[in-house]
Design a protein around this motif. Sequence first.
Motif, PDB file in Angstrom:
ATOM      1  N   GLY A  40     -18.335 -15.293 -55.046  1.00 31.31           N
ATOM      2  CA  GLY A  40     -17.756 -14.008 -54.677  1.00 31.31           C
ATOM      3  C   GLY A  40     -17.178 -14.021 -53.271  1.00 31.31           C
ATOM      4  N   ARG A  41     -16.349 -13.051 -52.987  1.00 34.12           N
ATOM      5  CA  ARG A  41     -15.786 -12.864 -51.655  1.00 34.12           C
ATOM      6  C   ARG A  41     -16.080 -11.452 -51.172  1.00 34.12           C
ATOM      7  NH1 ARG A  41      -9.586 -14.214 -51.431  1.00 34.12           N
ATOM      8  NH2 ARG A  41      -9.572 -13.180 -53.455  1.00 34.12           N
ATOM      9  N   LYS A  42     -16.047 -11.246 -49.863  1.00 33.29           N
ATOM     10  CA  LYS A  42     -16.288  -9.929 -49.296  1.00 33.29           C
ATOM     11  C   LYS A  42     -15.212  -8.958 -49.763  1.00 33.29           C
ATOM     12  CE  LYS A  42     -16.915  -7.503 -44.915  1.00 33.29           C
ATOM     13  NZ  LYS A  42     -16.938  -7.628 -43.427  1.00 33.29           N
ATOM     14  N   TRP A  43     -15.632  -7.757 -50.135  1.00 29.22           N
ATOM     15  CA  TRP A  43     -14.670  -6.749 -50.565  1.00 29.22           C
ATOM     16  C   TRP A  43     -13.882  -6.237 -49.360  1.00 29.22           C
ATOM     17  CZ3 TRP A  43     -18.183  -3.226 -54.113  1.00 29.22           C
ATOM     18  CH2 TRP A  43     -18.628  -3.990 -55.191  1.00 29.22           C
ATOM     19  N   PRO A  44     -12.564  -6.246 -49.416  1.00 32.01           N
ATOM     20  CA  PRO A  44     -11.778  -5.825 -48.253  1.00 32.01           C
ATOM     21  C   PRO A  44     -11.882  -4.340 -47.948  1.00 32.01           C
ATOM     22  CG  PRO A  44     -10.347  -6.217 -50.137  1.00 32.01           C
ATOM     23  CD  PRO A  44     -11.708  -6.708 -50.532  1.00 32.01           C
ATOM     24  N   PHE A  45     -12.270  -3.542 -48.931  1.00 31.27           N
ATOM     25  CA  PHE A  45     -12.307  -2.093 -48.765  1.00 31.27           C
ATOM     26  C   PHE A  45     -13.711  -1.562 -48.487  1.00 31.27           C
ATOM     27  CE2 PHE A  45     -12.267  -3.425 -53.191  1.00 31.27           C
ATOM     28  CZ  PHE A  45     -13.483  -2.943 -53.652  1.00 31.27           C
ATOM     29  N   ALA A  46     -14.675  -2.459 -48.289  1.00 35.09           N
ATOM     30  CA  ALA A  46     -16.061  -2.049 -48.074  1.00 35.09           C
ATOM     31  C   ALA A  46     -16.527  -2.457 -46.679  1.00 35.09           C
ATOM     32  CB  ALA A  46     -16.969  -2.674 -49.132  1.00 35.09           C
ATOM     33  N   GLY A  47     -17.573  -1.792 -46.217  1.00 36.48           N
ATOM     34  CA  GLY A  47     -18.144  -2.133 -44.930  1.00 36.48           C
ATOM     35  C   GLY A  47     -17.493  -1.382 -43.781  1.00 36.48           C
ATOM     36  N   VAL A  48     -17.951  -1.664 -42.564  1.00 34.45           N
ATOM     37  CA  VAL A  48     -17.436  -1.016 -41.357  1.00 34.45           C
ATOM     38  C   VAL A  48     -16.212  -1.777 -40.877  1.00 34.45           C
ATOM     39  CG1 VAL A  48     -17.966  -0.375 -38.986  1.00 34.45           C
ATOM     40  CG2 VAL A  48     -19.739  -0.230 -40.742  1.00 34.45           C
ATOM     41  N   PRO A  49     -15.072  -1.103 -40.673  1.00 30.98           N
ATOM     42  CA  PRO A  49     -13.847  -1.816 -40.273  1.00 30.98           C
ATOM     43  C   PRO A  49     -13.910  -2.324 -38.843  1.00 30.98           C
ATOM     44  CG  PRO A  49     -13.453   0.550 -40.301  1.00 30.98           C
ATOM     45  CD  PRO A  49     -14.824   0.343 -40.873  1.00 30.98           C
ATOM     46  N   THR A  50     -13.426  -3.542 -38.645  1.00 28.17           N
ATOM     47  CA  THR A  50     -13.270  -4.129 -37.320  1.00 28.17           C
ATOM     48  C   THR A  50     -11.905  -4.801 -37.258  1.00 28.17           C
ATOM     49  OG1 THR A  50     -14.222  -6.261 -37.983  1.00 28.17           O
ATOM     50  CG2 THR A  50     -15.749  -4.605 -37.110  1.00 28.17           C
ATOM     51  N   PHE A  51     -11.480  -5.184 -36.065  1.00 30.65           N
ATOM     52  CA  PHE A  51     -10.228  -5.915 -35.936  1.00 30.65           C
ATOM     53  C   PHE A  51     -10.300  -7.201 -36.745  1.00 30.65           C
ATOM     54  CE2 PHE A  51      -9.927  -3.862 -31.556  1.00 30.65           C
ATOM     55  CZ  PHE A  51      -8.963  -2.936 -31.947  1.00 30.65           C
ATOM     56  N   LEU A  52      -9.376  -7.358 -37.692  1.00 27.07           N
ATOM     57  CA  LEU A  52      -9.249  -8.577 -38.499  1.00 27.07           C
ATOM     58  C   LEU A  52     -10.537  -8.952 -39.214  1.00 27.07           C
ATOM     59  CD1 LEU A  52      -7.143 -10.741 -36.010  1.00 27.07           C
ATOM     60  CD2 LEU A  52      -6.331  -9.143 -37.766  1.00 27.07           C
ATOM     61  N   ASP A  53     -11.391  -7.943 -39.454  1.00 25.95           N
ATOM     62  CA  ASP A  53     -12.656  -8.156 -40.150  1.00 25.95           C
ATOM     63  C   ASP A  53     -13.573  -9.103 -39.369  1.00 25.95           C
ATOM     64  OD1 ASP A  53     -14.265  -7.400 -42.271  1.00 25.95           O
ATOM     65  OD2 ASP A  53     -13.758  -9.174 -43.466  1.00 25.95           O
ATOM     66  N   ALA A  54     -13.383  -9.165 -38.053  1.00 24.32           N
ATOM     67  CA  ALA A  54     -14.221 -10.020 -37.209  1.00 24.32           C
ATOM     68  C   ALA A  54     -15.603  -9.403 -37.049  1.00 24.32           C
ATOM     69  CB  ALA A  54     -13.576 -10.197 -35.835  1.00 24.32           C
ATOM     70  N   PRO A  55     -16.612 -10.198 -36.733  1.00 22.45           N
ATOM     71  CA  PRO A  55     -17.942  -9.638 -36.446  1.00 22.45           C
ATOM     72  C   PRO A  55     -17.866  -8.637 -35.295  1.00 22.45           C
ATOM     73  CG  PRO A  55     -18.038 -12.025 -36.633  1.00 22.45           C
ATOM     74  CD  PRO A  55     -16.588 -11.666 -36.618  1.00 22.45           C
ATOM     75  N   PHE A  56     -18.693  -7.617 -35.355  1.00 19.85           N
ATOM     76  CA  PHE A  56     -18.723  -6.606 -34.295  1.00 19.85           C
ATOM     77  C   PHE A  56     -19.816  -6.963 -33.301  1.00 19.85           C
ATOM     78  CE2 PHE A  56     -19.958  -2.204 -32.830  1.00 19.85           C
ATOM     79  CZ  PHE A  56     -18.839  -2.039 -32.027  1.00 19.85           C
ATOM     80  N   ALA A  57     -19.451  -6.989 -32.015  1.00 21.57           N
ATOM     81  CA  ALA A  57     -20.419  -7.361 -30.974  1.00 21.57           C
ATOM     82  C   ALA A  57     -20.465  -6.258 -29.926  1.00 21.57           C
ATOM     83  CB  ALA A  57     -20.044  -8.694 -30.341  1.00 21.57           C
ATOM     84  N   ALA A  58     -21.128  -5.174 -30.257  1.00 16.85           N
ATOM     85  CA  ALA A  58     -21.161  -4.005 -29.377  1.00 16.85           C
ATOM     86  C   ALA A  58     -21.882  -4.287 -28.070  1.00 16.85           C
ATOM     87  CB  ALA A  58     -21.831  -2.840 -30.094  1.00 16.85           C
ATOM     88  N   ASP A  59     -22.816  -5.240 -28.077  1.00 20.17           N
ATOM     89  CA  ASP A  59     -23.603  -5.528 -26.885  1.00 20.17           C
ATOM     90  C   ASP A  59     -23.079  -6.743 -26.133  1.00 20.17           C
ATOM     91  OD1 ASP A  59     -24.216  -7.377 -28.797  1.00 20.17           O
ATOM     92  OD2 ASP A  59     -26.384  -7.298 -28.507  1.00 20.17           O
ATOM     93  N   ALA A  60     -21.831  -7.109 -26.358  1.00 24.80           N
ATOM     94  CA  ALA A  60     -21.291  -8.327 -25.761  1.00 24.80           C
ATOM     95  C   ALA A  60     -21.337  -8.288 -24.239  1.00 24.80           C
ATOM     96  CB  ALA A  60     -19.855  -8.558 -26.231  1.00 24.80           C
ATOM     97  N   GLU A  61     -21.022  -7.139 -23.649  1.00 23.41           N
ATOM     98  CA  GLU A  61     -20.996  -7.059 -22.192  1.00 23.41           C
ATOM     99  C   GLU A  61     -22.388  -7.270 -21.602  1.00 23.41           C
ATOM    100  OE1 GLU A  61     -19.455  -4.147 -18.570  1.00 23.41           O
ATOM    101  OE2 GLU A  61     -19.586  -3.377 -20.620  1.00 23.41           O
ATOM    102  N   SER A  62     -23.392  -6.713 -22.231  1.00 28.50           N
ATOM    103  CA  SER A  62     -24.753  -6.859 -21.702  1.00 28.50           C
ATOM    104  C   SER A  62     -25.219  -8.302 -21.734  1.00 28.50           C
ATOM    105  CB  SER A  62     -25.726  -5.985 -22.508  1.00 28.50           C
ATOM    106  OG  SER A  62     -25.788  -6.409 -23.860  1.00 28.50           O
ATOM    107  N   ASP A  63     -24.639  -9.098 -22.625  1.00 25.22           N
ATOM    108  CA  ASP A  63     -24.966 -10.526 -22.697  1.00 25.22           C
ATOM    109  C   ASP A  63     -23.958 -11.375 -21.940  1.00 25.22           C
ATOM    110  OD1 ASP A  63     -27.132  -9.981 -24.302  1.00 25.22           O
ATOM    111  OD2 ASP A  63     -26.045 -10.292 -26.176  1.00 25.22           O
ATOM    112  N   ASN A  64     -23.128 -10.721 -21.099  1.00 26.33           N
ATOM    113  CA  ASN A  64     -22.063 -11.404 -20.355  1.00 26.33           C
ATOM    114  C   ASN A  64     -21.130 -12.160 -21.293  1.00 26.33           C
ATOM    115  OD1 ASN A  64     -20.657 -12.047 -17.986  1.00 26.33           O
ATOM    116  ND2 ASN A  64     -21.712 -14.012 -17.787  1.00 26.33           N
TER     117      ASN A  64
END
Length: 351
Positions: A40-64
């Motif tokens: 199977g493949r990930k459904w393009p219409f499901a999940g939380v949208p991000t730029f280009l379906d990239a992983p979301f890293a909300a805490d990136a700044e806190s980890d430098n």
Amino acid sequence: MFTDDKLAKLREKYGNAKGADIFDPHFREVAATQFSESGGRKWPFAGVPTFLDAPFAADAESDNFADLDIALVGVPMDLGVSNRAGARLGPRAVRNIERIGPYEHVLRMVPGAMARIADIGDVPFRSRYSLESCHEDIEAYFTKIVGAGVIPIAVGGDHSISYSIQKAVGKDRPVGMIHLDAHCDTCGAYDGSRFHHGGPFREAVMDGVLDPERTIQIGIRGASEYVWEFSYDSGMTVIHAEEVPKMGIDAVIAKAREVVGDGPVYLSFDVDCLDPSFAPGTGTPEVGGLTSREALAILRGLKGLDFVGADVVEVAPQYDATTNTAHIAAQVLFEELCLVVEAMKRRDAGA
């Protein structure tokens, strides 16, 4: 002639094959990054949208920004527009576009499998009302990203954001620029502000972070030509939209590569470089622009240059009920990602 024998061979090879059963070695490598063990493949219409379906890293700044090579960043700010407002909604519109990538068929690459990439959310602005403080926030945030050794790709927002981003990427040495736009954006201050979207690149040159002699502007046209003299005076190369079909895409690409040379280069793409028939959802549309095919061909022809940052700006989705403008912007973002990944790999190989 298609014979029974040929049909029998196709049936033998593909009769019981699943979607993940790919026989070409290159395509099999691509498929391996996309299909699960069950096929199977990930459904393009499901999940939380991000730029280009990239992983979301909300805490990136806190980890430098640890464990990242490339950061996709939203810059939802349009206080610098001179005409129709609304580009603050651009990042959200681009995130909502599905089915961009993962494979770039012309460049033959899967950027998401070649680098550590994440959507790190939006610039944390202190105020939605102060243009000056917004630019301080943009510069500070991108300075942290660049300082961590991460390459930023921004989605705006109006084009004034490029100035403060370039102050970060060009801090240690001026960068060259490939700029696709309807407007040169080298006007001086007016209406009491120098941060408007018509003048980011004059400011960047004057601050010493942008090398005008290594800058090329492609797709320029419209009634504002008389305010762009700084581009010519400073040594920028300007290719007007009507010159593109006369020169031919290959000649435009060759000129761009000649102008920027081997040094570090920033890529800035304003969606109004495209004709409004392709991208009506923008604040300052100009008829007679590039086609989406021309723009993508130019971008793909830039493979191998030393890109240190990029942006796509001026998507104002409320002026485009079709979502075509956001769709094109997402595709441009993907092309920029491919170019940045390629540049990163070349630098690593030469290190």
